[in-house]
Design an enzyme around this catalytic site. Sequence first.
Site, PDB file in Angstrom:
ATOM      1  N   TYR A 160       0.806  -1.216   0.000  1.00  0.00           N
ATOM      2  CA  TYR A 160       0.000   0.000   0.000  1.00  0.00           C
ATOM      3  C   TYR A 160       0.843   1.271   0.000  1.00  0.00           C
ATOM      4  CZ  TYR A 160      -4.350  -2.465   1.103  1.00  0.00           C
ATOM      5  OH  TYR A 160      -5.454  -3.265   1.066  1.00  0.00           O
ATOM      6  N   LYS A 220       4.165 -15.244   3.045  1.00  0.00           N
ATOM      7  CA  LYS A 220       4.381 -16.008   1.806  1.00  0.00           C
ATOM      8  C   LYS A 220       5.892 -16.203   1.692  1.00  0.00           C
ATOM      9  CE  LYS A 220       2.807 -17.871  -2.051  1.00  0.00           C
ATOM     10  NZ  LYS A 220       1.915 -19.042  -2.101  1.00  0.00           N
ATOM     11  N   ASP A 261      -1.848 -18.590   1.433  1.00  0.00           N
ATOM     12  CA  ASP A 261      -2.843 -19.348   0.649  1.00  0.00           C
ATOM     13  C   ASP A 261      -3.466 -20.442   1.515  1.00  0.00           C
ATOM     14  OD1 ASP A 261      -0.291 -20.436   0.610  1.00  0.00           O
ATOM     15  OD2 ASP A 261      -0.362 -21.129  -1.463  1.00  0.00           O
ATOM     16  N   ASP A 269      -5.836  -7.421   4.764  1.00  0.00           N
ATOM     17  CA  ASP A 269      -7.027  -6.850   4.121  1.00  0.00           C
ATOM     18  C   ASP A 269      -7.894  -7.983   3.578  1.00  0.00           C
ATOM     19  OD1 ASP A 269      -8.748  -4.926   2.935  1.00  0.00           O
ATOM     20  OD2 ASP A 269      -7.724  -5.210   1.017  1.00  0.00           O
ATOM     21  N   ASP A 280     -11.637  -9.782   5.320  1.00  0.00           N
ATOM     22  CA  ASP A 280     -12.934  -9.864   4.632  1.00  0.00           C
ATOM     23  C   ASP A 280     -13.424 -11.314   4.641  1.00  0.00           C
ATOM     24  OD1 ASP A 280     -12.996  -7.124   3.920  1.00  0.00           O
ATOM     25  OD2 ASP A 280     -13.879  -7.602   1.966  1.00  0.00           O
TER      26      ASP A 280
HETATM   27  C1  LIG Z   1     -10.476   1.123   1.013  1.00  0.00           C
HETATM   28  C2  LIG Z   1      -9.205   0.349   1.170  1.00  0.00           C
HETATM   29  C3  LIG Z   1      -8.033   1.225   0.901  1.00  0.00           C
HETATM   30  C4  LIG Z   1      -9.111  -0.329   2.544  1.00  0.00           C
HETATM   31  C5  LIG Z   1      -7.838  -1.172   2.643  1.00  0.00           C
HETATM   32  O1  LIG Z   1      -7.533  -1.921   1.710  1.00  0.00           O
HETATM   33  O2  LIG Z   1      -7.180  -1.079   3.672  1.00  0.00           O
HETATM   34  C6  LIG Z   1     -10.267  -1.240   2.915  1.00  0.00           C
HETATM   35  O3  LIG Z   1     -10.389  -2.326   2.042  1.00  0.00           O
HETATM   36  C7  LIG Z   1     -10.104  -1.725   4.338  1.00  0.00           C
HETATM   37  O4  LIG Z   1     -10.081  -2.935   4.549  1.00  0.00           O
HETATM   38  O5  LIG Z   1     -10.037  -0.883   5.246  1.00  0.00           O
HETATM   39 MG   LIG Z   2     -10.640  -4.198   3.025  1.00  0.00          MG
END
Ligand SMILES: CC(C)[C@H](C(=O)O)[C@@H](O)C(=O)O
Ligand SMILES: [Mg+2]
Length: 360
Positions: free
Chosen positions: A146, A195, A227, A251, A255
């Site tokens: 990032y 990784k 993975d 990240d 999710d």
């Molecule tokens: C919007 C994006 C930059 C952000 C990230 O990848 O950190 C989001 O996906 C999160 O998880 O906070």
């Molecule tokens: Mg995210």
Amino acid sequence: MSYNIAVIPGDGIGPEIVREAQKVLDAAGKKYGFELKYTEVLMGGASIDVHGVPLTDEAIATAKASDAVLMGSIGGDAKTSPWYKLAPNLRPEAGLLKIRKELNLFANLRPAYLYEELKEACPLRDDIIGDGFDMMIMRELTGGLYFGERHTTEENGVRKAVDTLSYDENEIRRIAVRGFDIARKRRHKVTSVDKANVLDSSRLWRSVVEDVAKDYPDVTLEHMLVDNCAMQLVRDPKQFDVILTENMFGDILSDEASMVTGSIGMLSSASLNETKFGLYEPSHGSAPDIAGKDLANPIATILSAAMMLRFSLDLDEAADAIEAAVKQVLKDGYRTGDIMSEGCTKVGTVQMGDLIAERV
Ligand SMILES: CC(C)[C@H](C(=O)O)[C@@H](O)C(=O)O
Ligand SMILES: [Mg+2]
Ligand SMILES: NC(=O)c1ccc[n+]([C@@H]2O[C@H](COP(=O)([O-])OP(=O)(O)OC[C@H]3O[C@@H](n4cnc5c(N)ncnc54)[C@H](O)[C@@H]3O)[C@@H](O)[C@H]2O)c1
């Protein structure tokens, strides 16, 4: 007691969910005798609309001068948003990355916990769920891909884009120490995810984490390739206590972890630096597909607000009360659409906020 809170409603569902979190915080303030003074700060698309940039220096200064920051979510719909036709540095997301860097919020805590009441909403089989699971994802937030060098070039009509994944050992050490400290307060296990079979940055990560582990003989350390971790999260999430990982892996894995807790609408987060200061936001995005329809689940933001009370303001009792109120609402059978299951009562964003505030 009174505290100054910078509030970033942001884009899409951001303003809707932040409003509900403030409602719940104010109910807690009334009950536990504290007052939160909110200063609204623009970020993301909301800031581009007014200032032409996703985050101004004044906005950063306001955030820095506050006791904590409460945020909704930022981002626009790629199909309809005019921002996406502009230069990349005008992207709403650039505001979020900038504030994380400026405030040095390197430690991102994303707790993924399956509420007893949400077992029905969990897509995993009953034998996998068992007695449920409870993990803490410790995501490094100010390094890696990032924030590495990046550029796009064009040579002989061929476009090329480069992103760089870089970490130095100090960046790895400070997040590892946080991870082990947290594991000590939990079930004493750290799974460091990398990784290392491919990436130099992961080999350095692994070596530094092993070094840090020497100071925590009471904490079990295991390494896992990313993975495999993605697979293990759905095969057997119970095995995880603290998952310690770099920015991009965290990240993606968070999710995924959110979905095994029922919905991305349940996953809260705290982004912390070396002090008590923090930025608190749900892990999900601005959900343009459901914005303005009273459909968003505000619980991730409300639980993030509870983390704010606990970590930045030392208001543990009030934080406990908010968490208990969320649990009680779920027990009473109220659900937003994303966590709906048979026999429950479907409610919208505002009603969910009302119900939680009442129970606080
Ligand atoms: C919007 C994006 C930059 C952000 C990230 O990848 O950190 C989001 O996906 C999160 O998880 O906070
Ligand atoms: Mg995210
Ligand atoms: N921290 C942040 O502010 C943040 C995080 C992730 C994505 N984003 C941004 O958000 C925008 C949309 O991204 P995306 O669609 O990939 O991810 P998203 O998290 O916004 O949405 C993914 C899916 O989850 C659903 N969802 C998300 N939050 C929900 C909630 N509280 N209740 C019910 N359903 C919910 C959405 O409706 C959508 O179907 C992009 O611009 C992205 O960059 C911002």
